[in-house]
Design a protein around this motif. Structure first.
Motif, PDB file in Angstrom:
ATOM      1  N   GLY A   1     -12.516   4.416   2.118  1.00 38.21           N
ATOM      2  CA  GLY A   1     -11.838   4.283   0.833  1.00 38.21           C
ATOM      3  C   GLY A   1     -12.778   3.806  -0.260  1.00 38.21           C
ATOM      4  O   GLY A   1     -12.699   4.272  -1.409  1.00 38.21           O
TER       5      GLY A   1
ATOM      6  N   GLU B   1       0.828  -1.208   0.000  1.00 35.72           N
ATOM      7  CA  GLU B   1       0.000   0.000   0.000  1.00 35.72           C
ATOM      8  C   GLU B   1       0.862   1.258   0.000  1.00 35.72           C
ATOM      9  O   GLU B   1       0.524   2.259  -0.631  1.00 35.72           O
TER      10      GLU B   1
ATOM     11  N   TYR C   1      -6.561   3.411   2.454  1.00 29.98           N
ATOM     12  CA  TYR C   1      -6.177   2.005   2.392  1.00 29.98           C
ATOM     13  C   TYR C   1      -4.838   1.754   3.097  1.00 29.98           C
ATOM     14  O   TYR C   1      -4.635   0.692   3.701  1.00 29.98           O
TER      15      TYR C   1
ATOM     16  N   GLN D   1     -11.466   1.159   5.384  1.00 23.97           N
ATOM     17  CA  GLN D   1     -11.762   0.525   4.100  1.00 23.97           C
ATOM     18  C   GLN D   1     -13.107   0.996   3.549  1.00 23.97           C
ATOM     19  O   GLN D   1     -13.264   1.152   2.336  1.00 23.97           O
TER      20      GLN D   1
END
Length: 475
Positions: free
Chosen positions: A308, A97, A152, A305
């Motif tokens: 995102g 990431e 993320y 998450q």
């Protein structure tokens, strides 16, 4: 003021993107977020100042063999190896990431021999068979204008925190299990000694009864009763020997050794020691428990998450470019007229995706609610475990004190009767009968001591062992 044709050509695609983006951000019906009750609401009776548990808390019992067993178990455990591998996998995902924030640069080349089609793009006079060459360097950089990659990345960081907390929870479970089994080993070792002596005493009483029967001083009922007592004592001794052997095998398995290794263990030498454990639920229970910290991190993961996923509606804006040379005819590959380059933004915006983004968001909302529900359930369970552990510890300590008094009284009676027997005042049978009561109290106090030690270990586990996060480390 009039806009030029050139300005309009620049503004047109931007206005289209803004319009489509605003359409994509219309509110949708989402799953309501679950709420978790705070610790102080669930249990208002908390103490703010509670002693911290030492890292190697089991060393307080002063048994070197126990220390070696725990160290060996923590060093050789496959379950801890699995948890450690999980941490490494999550850290690798975190690096993946992180890489999304950095420019991606690559170099490529191609050299080959081609036959050109005369019915396609073909320059008159160009040879049909010619060489082709390409050398370039490419650039791709996600600008992450909306912060989606950052969400993320932060989620991956919390995954790493959850994996580390889970490792500590596995470590705590293994250490407390080894110590609890070792206390059982101490109990059955003492039981074997006591049952050995108990069998000897009852054998002597059986022999005395047989002698009395020969002298006409005992009937068949007494003989049979003494025989039953003796045979029961032999069964108890046999069971104690088997239990000791099985617990030795269990300890060996916990430290990843074979059964014969466990059979070579020496008798425990545990000392009475206090671990200075709290008698009221501590207010920093959340920071003490690695399992709760892992679940809190999982909640943060689910929320990040979800945030995102919601940003997937927005356009991705990347910076892309390349520079290099390309030509038909290898002799011209590095000529100035073969140079080429390109650089500029690349924009992509989802418009019609068949409900893919909405479905992904709904799934992430469900994951968030599930993480919150798991945490709430485990928090209530943790409160119950600590409350039960405190109650059991206090009760076992009181029971041990009572059995200690009874044991001392039985010991005093036995010593008085033995003195009388040595002086010829009391018979051998009376001494053996009193010794039976003394042995029984020895068995009781051994059981009480094992339960008291075990209660302390259970409370250590309920409190999270030595795992204590500062507010900055936790949440």
């Amino acid at each position: 003021m009039k806009l030029s044709i050139k300005n309009l050509s620049i503004l047109a695609p931007i206005s289209v993107i803004v319009t489509l983006t605003s359409c994509a951000l219309f509110p949708r019906d989402g799953l309501p977020e679950q709420t978790a009750k705070p610790l102080e609401i669930l249990e208002p009776n908390l103490i703010t100042q509670a002693p911290q548990i030492e890292d190697r808390w089991w060393t307080a019992f002063g048994d070197q063999q126990l220390n070696q067993l725990v160290d060996l178990g923590l060093r050789q455990s496959p379950s801890l190896d699995i948890a450690g591998a999980r941490i490494m996998a999550v850290q690798a995902m975190l690096e993946t990431e992180k890489a999304a924030f950095l420019p991606q640069v690559g170099v490529g080349g191609q050299v080959d021999r081609q036959q050109l089609s005369q019915n396609y793009i073909f320059v008159p006079g160009m040879p049909i068979y010619t060489g082709y060459g390409l050398v370039n360097a490419s650039l791709s950089w996600s600008l992450d204008i909306w912060g989606k990659q950052k969400k993320y990345y932060d989620a991956a960081k919390n995954q790493a925190k959850a994996a580390q907390a889970s490792y500590k929870a596995s470590e705590l479970l293994l250490s407390t299990t080894i110590v609890r089994v070792y206390f059982d080993y101490d109990r059955v070792t003492q039981a074997q000694v006591l049952y050995t002596r108990d069998a000897e005493v009852k054998k002597s009483l059986y022999q005395i009864a047989q002698e009395k029967q020969k002298a006409g001083l005992a009937d068949a009922f007494m003989i049979n009763q003494r025989k039953v007592d003796y045979e029961s004592a032999q069964v108890n001794l046999s069971q104690a020997i088997l239990s000791k052997q099985m617990i030795q095998h269990q300890l060996a398995a916990l430290v990843q050794e074979g059964p014969s290794w466990g059979e070579r263990l020496q008798s425990p030498a545990i000392k009475l020691a206090g671990l200075n454990l709290p008698e009221v639920i501590p207010a920093n229970l959340l920071e003490r428990r690695p399992d709760l910290q892992a679940l809190l991190s999982q909640i943060d993961v689910a929320k990040l998450q979800l945030e995102g996923a919601k940003l997937e509606y927005l356009p991705d804006i990347n910076l892309a470019g390349f520079v290099g040379v390309q030509s038909f005819g290898l002799s011209q590959l590095f000529a100035s007229r073969s140079q080429q380059f390109s650089i500029g933004p690349a924009i992509s915006l989802p418009i019609f995706d068949g409900g893919l983004i909405n479905a992904n968001i709904t799934g992430k909302e469900a994951n968030r609610n599930q993480a919150i529900a798991n945490y709430q359930e485990q928090l209530v369970q943790a409160l119950r475990e600590v409350a039960d552990g405190i109650g059991t510890m206090q009760s076992s300590q009181a029971n041990y004190a009572s059995y200690s008094n009874a044991y001392q009284s039985a010991k005093t009676n036995y010593e008085i009767t033995r003195s009388r027997s040595d002086a010829g005042i009391s018979s051998k049978e009376s001494l053996l009968t009193i010794e039976q009561a003394y042995i029984a109290q020895g068995q009781n106090i051994a059981e009480a001591k094992a339960k008291m030690f075990t209660a302390n270990v259970i409370l250590v586990q309920a409190l999270g062992g030595s795992y204590l996060q500062t507010p900055s480390q936790s949440h």
